[in-house]
Design a protein around this motif. Structure first.
Motif, PDB file in Angstrom:
ATOM      1  N   LEU A  63       0.840  -1.150  -0.230  1.00 18.15           N
ATOM      2  CA  LEU A  63       0.163  -0.027   0.062  1.00 18.15           C
ATOM      3  C   LEU A  63       0.943   1.129   0.001  1.00 18.15           C
ATOM      4  N   PRO A  64       2.096   1.283   0.912  1.00 21.00           N
ATOM      5  CA  PRO A  64       2.856   2.727   0.890  1.00 21.00           C
ATOM      6  C   PRO A  64       3.428   3.022  -0.385  1.00 21.00           C
ATOM      7  N   PHE A 101     -13.857  -4.725  -1.686  1.00 23.12           N
ATOM      8  CA  PHE A 101     -14.803  -4.266  -3.062  1.00 23.12           C
ATOM      9  C   PHE A 101     -16.297  -4.690  -2.503  1.00 23.12           C
ATOM     10  N   LYS A 102     -16.565  -5.017  -1.402  1.00 16.41           N
ATOM     11  CA  LYS A 102     -17.948  -5.337  -0.953  1.00 16.41           C
ATOM     12  C   LYS A 102     -18.775  -4.467   0.063  1.00 16.41           C
ATOM     13  N   HIS A 130      -4.999   6.503  -7.138  1.00 17.60           N
ATOM     14  CA  HIS A 130      -5.428   4.976  -7.794  1.00 17.60           C
ATOM     15  C   HIS A 130      -6.919   4.494  -7.018  1.00 17.60           C
ATOM     16  N   LEU A 131      -7.402   5.627  -6.516  1.00 19.89           N
ATOM     17  CA  LEU A 131      -8.844   5.416  -5.860  1.00 19.89           C
ATOM     18  C   LEU A 131      -8.820   3.839  -4.634  1.00 19.89           C
ATOM     19  N   GLN A 132      -7.861   3.835  -3.979  1.00 19.65           N
ATOM     20  CA  GLN A 132      -7.776   2.852  -2.892  1.00 19.65           C
ATOM     21  C   GLN A 132      -8.398   3.233  -1.829  1.00 19.65           C
ATOM     22  N   ASP A 133      -8.961   2.155  -0.901  1.00 20.53           N
ATOM     23  CA  ASP A 133      -9.498   2.267   0.335  1.00 20.53           C
ATOM     24  C   ASP A 133      -8.542   2.142   1.347  1.00 20.53           C
ATOM     25  N   HIS A 191     -12.345   4.671  -2.596  1.00 17.61           N
ATOM     26  CA  HIS A 191     -12.534   4.556  -3.994  1.00 17.61           C
ATOM     27  C   HIS A 191     -13.400   5.241  -4.690  1.00 17.61           C
ATOM     28  N   GLU A 192     -14.085   5.989  -3.823  1.00 18.90           N
ATOM     29  CA  GLU A 192     -15.371   6.954  -4.284  1.00 18.90           C
ATOM     30  C   GLU A 192     -14.907   8.440  -3.955  1.00 18.90           C
TER      31      GLU A 192
END
Length: 155
Positions: free
Chosen positions: A6-7, A47-48, A102-105, A121-122
């Protein structure tokens, strides 16, 4: 599987990985501070379902970003939103992420939990989200003092 951490995906090259019990302790302290209605990450799946969707939130979108940009700390924790799904790890960094291209959570917060920023991601619609700890004033004052002391030592 050799995937990018992630980093690294956020452009941060230097980081420390905290694993297993130590990571679980950090994640549960975050959960108690910013998602007090939950007692675990069970049922949060990539993703859920999303922790950022149910966390307490003070500011969203551009207001959240502006507030986040005003905050500094000596070290930050980066935690995936779906903590524990793949591995029980969090990352400790000195460099605060400045974007989420990259629109990561994920969540970023200082070690003392004064505040938390949830990137999503939103982003631009529902996120990002910024939250303050119940003891924000006291905790953030400590962060500011530590950052000032670090700056004085580098001059």
């Amino acid at each position: 599987m050799n995937r990018t951490s992630l980093p690294e995906s956020l452009g941060i090259e230097k980081f420390e990985i905290v694993r297993d019990e130590d990571a679980i302790r950090i994640a549960h302290n975050w959960l108690a501070a910013f998602c007090p209605s939950r007692t675990s990450f069970k049922g949060i799946f990539r993703f859920k379902t999303y922790m950022w969707d149910i966390m307490d939130c003070d500011l969203q979108n551009e207001e959240a970003t502006q507030e986040y940009n005003k905050h500094e700390a000596p070290k930050y924790i980066i935690m995936e939103d779906c903590f524990g799904q793949d591995e029980k790890i969090v990352y400790v960094v000195s460099q605060k992420p400045t974007s989420n291209e990259h629109l990561q959570d994920f969540h970023i917060f200082p070690k003392n939990l004064a505040w938390s920023m949830a990137f999503t991601h939103e982003d631009g619609w529902i996120g990002p989200k910024f939250s303050k700890h119940n003891s924000y004033e006291k905790l953030n004052k400590k962060n500011n003092k530590a950052v000032e002391a670090m700056r004085r030592n580098y001059v």
